[in-house]
Design a protein around this motif. Structure first.
Motif, PDB file in Angstrom:
ATOM      1  N   LYS A 250       0.832  -1.192   0.000  1.00 12.68           N
ATOM      2  CA  LYS A 250       0.000   0.000   0.000  1.00 12.68           C
ATOM      3  C   LYS A 250       0.873   1.250   0.000  1.00 12.68           C
ATOM      4  N   LYS A 251       0.610   2.134  -0.945  1.00 12.80           N
ATOM      5  CA  LYS A 251       1.366   3.379  -1.058  1.00 12.80           C
ATOM      6  C   LYS A 251       0.572   4.519  -0.431  1.00 12.80           C
ATOM      7  N   LYS A 252       1.297   5.392   0.226  1.00 15.41           N
ATOM      8  CA  LYS A 252       0.648   6.504   0.905  1.00 15.41           C
ATOM      9  C   LYS A 252       0.082   7.499  -0.113  1.00 15.41           C
ATOM     10  N   ASN A 253      -1.066   8.072   0.255  1.00 21.52           N
ATOM     11  CA  ASN A 253      -1.693   9.158  -0.503  1.00 21.52           C
ATOM     12  C   ASN A 253      -2.085   8.755  -1.921  1.00 21.52           C
ATOM     13  N   ILE A 254      -2.230   7.447  -2.186  1.00 25.38           N
ATOM     14  CA  ILE A 254      -2.647   6.966  -3.504  1.00 25.38           C
ATOM     15  C   ILE A 254      -3.841   6.037  -3.306  1.00 25.38           C
ATOM     16  N   SER A 255      -4.894   6.248  -4.057  1.00 27.29           N
ATOM     17  CA  SER A 255      -6.096   5.442  -3.955  1.00 27.29           C
ATOM     18  C   SER A 255      -6.651   5.178  -5.350  1.00 27.29           C
ATOM     19  N   HIS A 256      -7.525   4.175  -5.446  1.00 29.07           N
ATOM     20  CA  HIS A 256      -8.170   3.804  -6.705  1.00 29.07           C
ATOM     21  C   HIS A 256      -9.667   3.679  -6.472  1.00 29.07           C
ATOM     22  N   ASN A 257     -10.433   4.059  -7.472  1.00 30.13           N
ATOM     23  CA  ASN A 257     -11.880   3.890  -7.371  1.00 30.13           C
ATOM     24  C   ASN A 257     -12.285   2.547  -7.951  1.00 30.13           C
ATOM     25  N   VAL A 258     -13.585   2.298  -8.036  1.00 31.58           N
ATOM     26  CA  VAL A 258     -14.073   0.994  -8.502  1.00 31.58           C
ATOM     27  C   VAL A 258     -13.757   0.743  -9.969  1.00 31.58           C
TER      28      VAL A 258
END
Length: 321
Positions: A250-258
């Motif tokens: 898991k990388k900080k400050n990075i997210s993905h949507n559906v």
């Protein structure tokens, strides 16, 4: 090769290379399928095994001799051949009066039987009977599953997982549009499973996106579900476990949507809005004299005048009712 305390030590370089190929890897090789027939096999079963072998090439091994075994009663011979040929998938065909035209799809875990599903062939159309053009050898198929049973019934769920594992082929990092030319369609309806094989043809449509047509190329099966041998939940969970090295960190400050879109959060220092550079317009420019006067006013000390009468005035207290 010598064996000491359960550890096989190679004596030659050839045996060392052989053991290195069989050793566990983080990213495993493409799963190989072993296809064999039992002591009694009808012409339908023999031809069906050959057609499925032609779809699975080159990741398959076809045994032409008969093997007198019953997988649901004793699977030791299947496990022996699986370890010998390094195959994790198998297809066994047989024929008898009680169960005519029988196909058993199965898979291994650690060279032991994990899942087995027995399907009976009620109707079969061979690959050679359909006179259409065929897909090249080794084409990765697109798998389509239709029917509520694949989502609700536990046995059909395992069968779906088994068929995906059986026909998926090698893992592709990139996909070329012209390479999507083989479709395998499975339909679960009224207790039966219909398997159809199509060739995907790209036609001109007058725009950038081509028009798609499906042409049946065979083989086609009408199957009925018979016996099943499913792994326990604990063993099934163990077989699907991934090594820690392959798990995404898991990388900080990075997210993905559906939909897989990547979002990033950027942290910045507090900005001074007084020094913010805005758009320059002639109407908003200050004259030079006004700028000099504002600078002098800013530099002059501020004097606060205090009214002496107000300071010396006594403070009267009022009664609060």
């Amino acid at each position: 090769m010598t064996q000491l305390d359960g550890v096989i030590k190679p004596k030659t370089k050839r045996s060392k290379r052989f053991l290195d190929r069989r050793a566990p890897k983080l990213t495993e090789d493409v799963k190989t399928t072993m296809i064999m027939k039992g002591g009694n096999a009808s012409q339908t079963v023999t031809q069906a095994l050959k057609d499925i072998y032609s779809l699975k090439k080159p990741n398959a091994v076809l045994y032409k001799k008969k093997n007198i075994t019953r997988p649901f009663e004793d699977s030791t011979s299947l496990e022996f051949f699986s370890k010998k040929t390094d195959c994790s998938l198998f297809l066994f065909g047989s024929h008898n009066k009680k169960r005519p035209n029988n196909l058993i799809f199965g898979r291994m875990f650690d060279f032991h039987v994990l899942d087995m599903v027995e399907l009976g062939v009620e109707k079969y159309v061979a690959l050679s009977e359909i006179k259409n053009s065929k897909c090249p050898e080794g084409t990765k198929p697109m798998l389509v599953f239709a029917g509520e049973a694949f989502d609700t019934d536990n046995e059909h769920k395992r069968l779906k997982s088994l068929l995906i594992d059986f026909f998926r082929g090698p893992t592709a990092s990139a996909v070329r549009l012209a390479g999507l030319e083989h479709v395998l369609h499975f339909t679960a309806l009224d207790g039966k499973i219909y398997m159809r094989s199509y060739r995907c043809m790209l036609k001109k449509s007058g725009c950038r996106t081509p028009r798609i047509e499906l042409e049946e190329m065979g083989p086609s099966f009408d199957l009925v579900l018979r016996r099943t041998h499913l792994a326990s939940d604990d063993l099934y969970k163990l077989a699907h476990r991934k090594p820690k090295a392959l798990k995404a960190k898991k990388k900080k400050n990075i997210s993905h949507n559906v939909f897989g879109t990547k979002f990033g959060r950027v942290h910045m220092q507090k900005q001074d809005l007084a020094k913010l550079q805005t758009r320059k317009m002639k109407g908003l420019r200050k004259r030079r004299g006004d700028v000099v006067a504002e600078d002098q006013d800013a530099q002059a000390p501020k004097v606060v005048k205090v009214d002496s009468s107000a300071a010396e005035a006594p403070v009267h207290q009022t009664d609060m009712c």
